[in-house]
Design a protein around this motif. Sequence first.
Motif, mmCIF file in Angstrom:
data_model
loop_
_atom_site.group_PDB
_atom_site.id
_atom_site.type_symbol
_atom_site.label_atom_id
_atom_site.label_comp_id
_atom_site.label_asym_id
_atom_site.label_seq_id
_atom_site.Cartn_x
_atom_site.Cartn_y
_atom_site.Cartn_z
ATOM 1 N N VAL A 18 0.831 -1.202 0.000
ATOM 2 C CA VAL A 18 0.000 0.000 0.000
ATOM 3 C C VAL A 18 0.871 1.259 0.000
ATOM 4 C CG1 VAL A 18 -1.643 1.329 1.382
ATOM 5 C CG2 VAL A 18 -2.014 -1.109 1.007
ATOM 6 N N ARG A 19 1.956 1.237 0.763
ATOM 7 C CA ARG A 19 2.862 2.389 0.761
ATOM 8 C C ARG A 19 3.468 2.596 -0.624
ATOM 9 N NH1 ARG A 19 4.313 0.321 5.929
ATOM 10 N NH2 ARG A 19 6.089 -0.807 5.038
ATOM 11 N N ASP A 20 3.868 1.509 -1.266
ATOM 12 C CA ASP A 20 4.501 1.622 -2.577
ATOM 13 C C ASP A 20 3.538 2.123 -3.651
ATOM 14 O OD1 ASP A 20 6.862 0.720 -1.496
ATOM 15 O OD2 ASP A 20 6.659 -1.339 -2.226
ATOM 16 N N MET A 21 2.255 1.788 -3.512
ATOM 17 C CA MET A 21 1.302 2.187 -4.542
ATOM 18 C C MET A 21 0.689 3.564 -4.275
ATOM 19 S SD MET A 21 -1.939 -0.368 -3.723
ATOM 20 C CE MET A 21 -2.957 0.227 -5.073
ATOM 21 N N ALA A 22 1.075 4.199 -3.169
ATOM 22 C CA ALA A 22 0.487 5.493 -2.805
ATOM 23 C C ALA A 22 0.622 6.550 -3.896
ATOM 24 C CB ALA A 22 1.082 5.986 -1.483
ATOM 25 N N PRO A 23 1.791 6.712 -4.528
ATOM 26 C CA PRO A 23 1.881 7.737 -5.595
ATOM 27 C C PRO A 23 0.931 7.455 -6.756
ATOM 28 C CG PRO A 23 4.075 7.078 -4.859
ATOM 29 C CD PRO A 23 3.118 6.114 -4.241
ATOM 30 N N LEU A 74 -6.037 -0.800 5.500
ATOM 31 C CA LEU A 74 -7.129 0.018 4.968
ATOM 32 C C LEU A 74 -6.958 1.480 5.341
ATOM 33 C CD1 LEU A 74 -10.067 -2.453 5.647
ATOM 34 C CD2 LEU A 74 -9.020 -1.915 3.439
ATOM 35 N N GLU A 75 -6.445 1.750 6.529
ATOM 36 C CA GLU A 75 -6.168 3.138 6.909
ATOM 37 C C GLU A 75 -5.116 3.738 5.977
ATOM 38 O OE1 GLU A 75 -4.604 5.799 10.721
ATOM 39 O OE2 GLU A 75 -4.034 3.695 10.557
ATOM 40 N N ASP A 76 -4.040 2.999 5.727
ATOM 41 C CA ASP A 76 -2.976 3.509 4.860
ATOM 42 C C ASP A 76 -3.496 3.799 3.456
ATOM 43 O OD1 ASP A 76 -1.148 3.289 6.911
ATOM 44 O OD2 ASP A 76 -0.211 1.449 6.170
ATOM 45 N N LEU A 77 -4.338 2.899 2.938
ATOM 46 C CA LEU A 77 -4.844 3.093 1.577
ATOM 47 C C LEU A 77 -5.811 4.271 1.517
ATOM 48 C CD1 LEU A 77 -4.663 2.038 -1.282
ATOM 49 C CD2 LEU A 77 -6.523 0.452 -0.763
ATOM 50 N N ALA A 78 -6.677 4.400 2.516
ATOM 51 C CA ALA A 78 -7.607 5.540 2.557
ATOM 52 C C ALA A 78 -6.866 6.852 2.759
ATOM 53 C CB ALA A 78 -8.627 5.335 3.669
ATOM 54 N N ARG A 79 -5.714 6.785 3.389
ATOM 55 C CA ARG A 79 -4.880 7.981 3.535
ATOM 56 C C ARG A 79 -4.425 8.477 2.166
ATOM 57 N NH1 ARG A 79 1.023 7.342 6.310
ATOM 58 N NH2 ARG A 79 1.855 9.449 5.976
ATOM 59 N N SER A 80 -4.176 7.549 1.229
ATOM 60 C CA SER A 80 -3.822 7.947 -0.135
ATOM 61 C C SER A 80 -5.031 8.478 -0.890
ATOM 62 C CB SER A 80 -3.230 6.753 -0.893
ATOM 63 O OG SER A 80 -2.011 6.355 -0.318
ATOM 64 N N ASP A 81 -6.178 7.821 -0.697
ATOM 65 C CA ASP A 81 -7.425 8.255 -1.331
ATOM 66 C C ASP A 81 -8.585 7.524 -0.666
ATOM 67 O OD1 ASP A 81 -9.220 9.433 -3.356
ATOM 68 O OD2 ASP A 81 -9.383 7.349 -4.024
ATOM 69 N N GLY A 82 -9.584 8.268 -0.235
ATOM 70 C CA GLY A 82 -10.697 7.677 0.493
ATOM 71 C C GLY A 82 -11.471 6.654 -0.311
#
Length: 398
Positions: A18-23, A74-82
């Motif tokens: 999830v961190r890697d796909m954030a951008p 899920l928190e990390d992914l929603a941090r990138s986009d809800g």
Amino acid sequence: MVKEKSTANAAIDYRAIVRDMAPLVASEAREAEAKGDLTKPVVDIFLESELVWFMAPRELGGGASSIRTCIEVLEDLARSDGSTGWSLMATSIHTLYASGWAGDEAIDAMFGGGRRAIVAGMPGPIGKATKLADGRFRGSGRFGFASGSGYADWFLAGMTLSENGEVVRDEQGAPATVTFYLKRDQIEYVPNWDVLGLRATASNDFVVDDVTVSPDFATNVRTYTPLRGPASYRMGGLAFGAAGHCAVVLGMMKRALEEIAIIAAGKARLGYNGPIGSHPMFQKDFAVQEAAYTSLRSRVIEIFEELEREAEAGNPPTPAQFARMYQFVSWVHEVGPEVVRNCHAWAGSAGIREPSVIARCLRDASTARMHSVADPIKMVNAAPHLIEQYADQARDRG
């Protein structure tokens, strides 16, 4: 029955994925909003990285993640986009429901022969089903809010059960329910998701029109006795759903705090001597909102880890534990959007000129607040258990 698959996926670091796909998620978010669904590059990573199955049983090729991992991913992914976090929350949890509670025949159809189902739908008992003389079930209904349905190939459909024209009652006297597991070609898909926030979740309607299924394709996901999966499943599928909803809102809160910290550092406003980020009024307010986020996050994880430990010890949630769980689900959805709104208010024009991440956070958090899982009635229902707990403590103290 599907044979056990390799458990190598137990070593997958889903948070790192999830961190890697954030951008990529951030760069695709605007297009996804306009489309009303996630874009193909994001969905492709969901599939290639096996994120969609990170909660599913290992014997079906899933990650069987702990409840803390579920919340943090899920928190990390929603941090990138809800919307992206919400979509994965919905499909991964509905896939957990199907993989843990569906009968063997349904599991073979969904997960046999190298297949791994992606499940969307509505497990709430919106439809109506009858049990036929031969043991099969026939059901119909129109269902809404099938989040993540754009890339799903199976659908859940919750049904209230009737027999001989009468609603069947469970052991507690409540209406009995079953959940149908249906292939995409067994439903009519209705793309009608046009909303303020969470626009990219494809939370569309679908129709089930007089479909008949065998018993293995119609089981009760509301029990604490899953047919497979880790011991944590015994806390019930609804607990995973509640945890997922909390996680997504926590991600929105964190992103809003991050965005306003950046905006305020360079934002001038009439009446302030320097950037608003250096003014005590903003600093005090930021500290209050950050305290709300961190305290809620810690308590949510604590509550769900306690439920997980009890489930692993063979104990389903007590009514008091369930009440406490939903008390905090409701409270996260009450406080979370307020934290986001407060951050957005400090953003000024940066919060109204598109593209604006903090504006999207506000739209998404406000929409999440409308979900039935967050209804204030949860507080009303929890109160008697909480009052009794405090009264007992007082009596014990003498």
